[in-house]
Design an enzyme around this catalytic site. Sequence first.
Site, mmCIF file in Angstrom:
data_model
loop_
_atom_site.group_PDB
_atom_site.id
_atom_site.type_symbol
_atom_site.label_atom_id
_atom_site.label_comp_id
_atom_site.label_asym_id
_atom_site.label_seq_id
_atom_site.Cartn_x
_atom_site.Cartn_y
_atom_site.Cartn_z
ATOM 1 N N ASP A 1 -15.017 -0.219 11.512
ATOM 2 C CA ASP A 1 -15.467 -0.097 10.114
ATOM 3 C C ASP A 1 -15.537 -1.484 9.478
ATOM 4 O O ASP A 1 -15.074 -1.700 8.360
ATOM 5 C CB ASP A 1 -14.521 0.824 9.333
ATOM 6 N N LYS B 1 0.870 -1.181 0.000
ATOM 7 C CA LYS B 1 0.000 0.000 0.000
ATOM 8 C C LYS B 1 0.908 1.233 0.000
ATOM 9 O O LYS B 1 1.746 1.389 0.893
ATOM 10 C CB LYS B 1 -0.875 -0.049 1.259
ATOM 11 N N ASP C 1 -7.951 -2.859 6.732
ATOM 12 C CA ASP C 1 -8.433 -1.483 6.838
ATOM 13 C C ASP C 1 -8.691 -1.057 8.283
ATOM 14 O O ASP C 1 -9.833 -0.969 8.735
ATOM 15 C CB ASP C 1 -9.695 -1.275 5.983
ATOM 16 N N GLU D 1 -16.447 -5.124 2.408
ATOM 17 C CA GLU D 1 -15.315 -4.596 1.613
ATOM 18 C C GLU D 1 -13.999 -4.690 2.380
ATOM 19 O O GLU D 1 -12.936 -4.701 1.771
ATOM 20 C CB GLU D 1 -15.512 -3.115 1.260
ATOM 21 N N ALA E 1 -3.846 -10.605 -0.147
ATOM 22 C CA ALA E 1 -5.115 -11.354 -0.083
ATOM 23 C C ALA E 1 -5.531 -11.668 -1.520
ATOM 24 O O ALA E 1 -6.157 -10.838 -2.190
ATOM 25 C CB ALA E 1 -6.171 -10.523 0.632
ATOM 26 N N GLU F 1 -11.870 -8.955 -2.057
ATOM 27 C CA GLU F 1 -12.856 -8.643 -1.009
ATOM 28 C C GLU F 1 -14.000 -9.657 -0.981
ATOM 29 O O GLU F 1 -14.335 -10.258 -2.003
ATOM 30 C CB GLU F 1 -13.443 -7.251 -1.268
HETATM 31 P P1 ATP Z 1 -10.056 4.021 2.105
HETATM 32 O O1 ATP Z 1 -8.640 4.305 2.394
HETATM 33 O O2 ATP Z 1 -10.684 5.054 1.285
HETATM 34 O O3 ATP Z 1 -10.853 3.618 3.318
HETATM 35 P P2 ATP Z 1 -9.528 1.387 1.318
HETATM 36 O O4 ATP Z 1 -9.397 1.002 2.720
HETATM 37 O O5 ATP Z 1 -10.292 0.456 0.429
HETATM 38 O O6 ATP Z 1 -10.110 2.807 1.125
HETATM 39 P P3 ATP Z 1 -6.858 0.628 0.732
HETATM 40 O O7 ATP Z 1 -6.620 -0.020 2.048
HETATM 41 O O8 ATP Z 1 -5.779 1.432 0.144
HETATM 42 O O9 ATP Z 1 -8.079 1.599 0.755
HETATM 43 O O10 ATP Z 1 -7.265 -0.495 -0.281
HETATM 44 C C1 ATP Z 1 -7.569 -0.196 -1.622
HETATM 45 C C2 ATP Z 1 -8.022 -1.447 -2.317
HETATM 46 O O11 ATP Z 1 -6.958 -2.396 -2.337
HETATM 47 C C3 ATP Z 1 -9.204 -2.146 -1.692
HETATM 48 O O12 ATP Z 1 -10.113 -2.424 -2.726
HETATM 49 C C4 ATP Z 1 -8.705 -3.430 -1.144
HETATM 50 O O13 ATP Z 1 -9.588 -4.460 -1.406
HETATM 51 C C5 ATP Z 1 -7.394 -3.659 -1.899
HETATM 52 N N1 ATP Z 1 -6.425 -4.188 -0.946
HETATM 53 C C6 ATP Z 1 -5.947 -3.548 0.133
HETATM 54 N N2 ATP Z 1 -5.077 -4.312 0.787
HETATM 55 C C7 ATP Z 1 -4.998 -5.482 0.125
HETATM 56 C C8 ATP Z 1 -4.282 -6.704 0.336
HETATM 57 N N3 ATP Z 1 -3.472 -6.852 1.381
HETATM 58 N N4 ATP Z 1 -4.444 -7.701 -0.549
HETATM 59 C C9 ATP Z 1 -5.277 -7.547 -1.607
HETATM 60 N N5 ATP Z 1 -5.987 -6.432 -1.861
HETATM 61 C C10 ATP Z 1 -5.856 -5.401 -1.001
#
Ligand code: ATP
Length: 356
Positions: A167, A63, A185, A171, A124, A128
């Site tokens: 939260d 990230k 998240d 998702e 992951a 989601e």
């Molecule tokens: P916000 O920051 O606006 O609350 P968010 O939590 O979805 O949004 P991120 O945590 O940056 O923001 O994640 C963005 C996207 O990346 C999401 O759709 C999430 O499903 C995907 N994602 C985040 N972490 C992972 C991971 N470890 N493995 C796979 N996909 C991920």
Amino acid sequence: MAPSEGKKLNGATTTTTPTPSPPTQPPKKSPNDFIFGKVIGEGSFSTVYLAKDIHTGKEYAIKVCEKHHIIRERKTVHVKREKDVLNLLTHSSFYAARPGSNFFLKLSSTFQDLERLYFVLTYAKNGELLPYINKVGSFDVECTRFYSGEILVALEHLHRLNIIHRDLKPENILLDENMHILIGDFGSSKILNQGPPSPPSSQTNNTANDTDDDNSSPPPSSNPMQAPRERRRNSFVGTAQYVSPELLSDKTASPASDLWALGCIVYQMISGLPPFRSRSEYIIFQKILKLEYEFPNGFSPLARDLVEKLLVLDPSQRLGAQDLAASPRYDSIRSHPFYKGIDFDTLHKRTPPTIY
Ligand code: ATP
């Protein structure tokens, strides 16, 4: 460590204790340690990439947050909190052997350059949970028991570490390569005061006020139904459909607030949609505060009973709300007839049921 023989500068022999060398830390990683691949997701102030560690070949989700964007959006506290909680979940030896510890994204490392922060996370692979619910329309009872059971075990672990997610929603529940859950998240989450979680009551210090964020959005009005619309929209932690009534009315959350979200998710798994719905957040909040929702025809009666016991306005009366003061488990939820026959402690070792 045994003292070692040494020589004084004046030649007299004496005994000195060498300074203990600090524990060897793995060298700090940098972007150069990874090959960045496709974008797997975008958040409001981050982009998540699939990346491969060039030394081990292992895949991660990295990230990447632009520093100026975090500062501009006043999300510094949010990002720091996410890192703190991920560190606790990754490194805490407290209850590390508990089955629930398997159900979270882990933070492998963090680093930064001049412009960006990098969080190296478990990848992951199956994304989601939400698209799986949407694709099939609704889960059958077996899938609902399995996935909500994993979420429950995860919450036991989280709450024993004195963390409230705040939260929880489909998702934010990701799926690993074997289709087990990995909750992520943690930007909205809260680390409570030390000590075992106490049940919510009118006077408990184990509730969290949500006014500690740096987004300087005003806290919810004590009566959100009367607050001006704009003010209300930005004034709570979490997501409208899953937010608990106490967060709306008293600005407080406790572990039972996550149990409310669990009730919403069980409802959504069975019926395909969350219980409190409207295009307007304002109407959603009104419905939550009035406990205004309906069960569609054919909703499993045992699941309905469970949801009705979780979606209770008074957090102290929610099923499980009093459990963790006495036990490390949500025993009263585990023993609800909906979960009859489920062995919660081995869910992480089971082959998940096929979703269809
Ligand atoms: P916000 O920051 O606006 O609350 P968010 O939590 O979805 O949004 P991120 O945590 O940056 O923001 O994640 C963005 C996207 O990346 C999401 O759709 C999430 O499903 C995907 N994602 C985040 N972490 C992972 C991971 N470890 N493995 C796979 N996909 C991920």
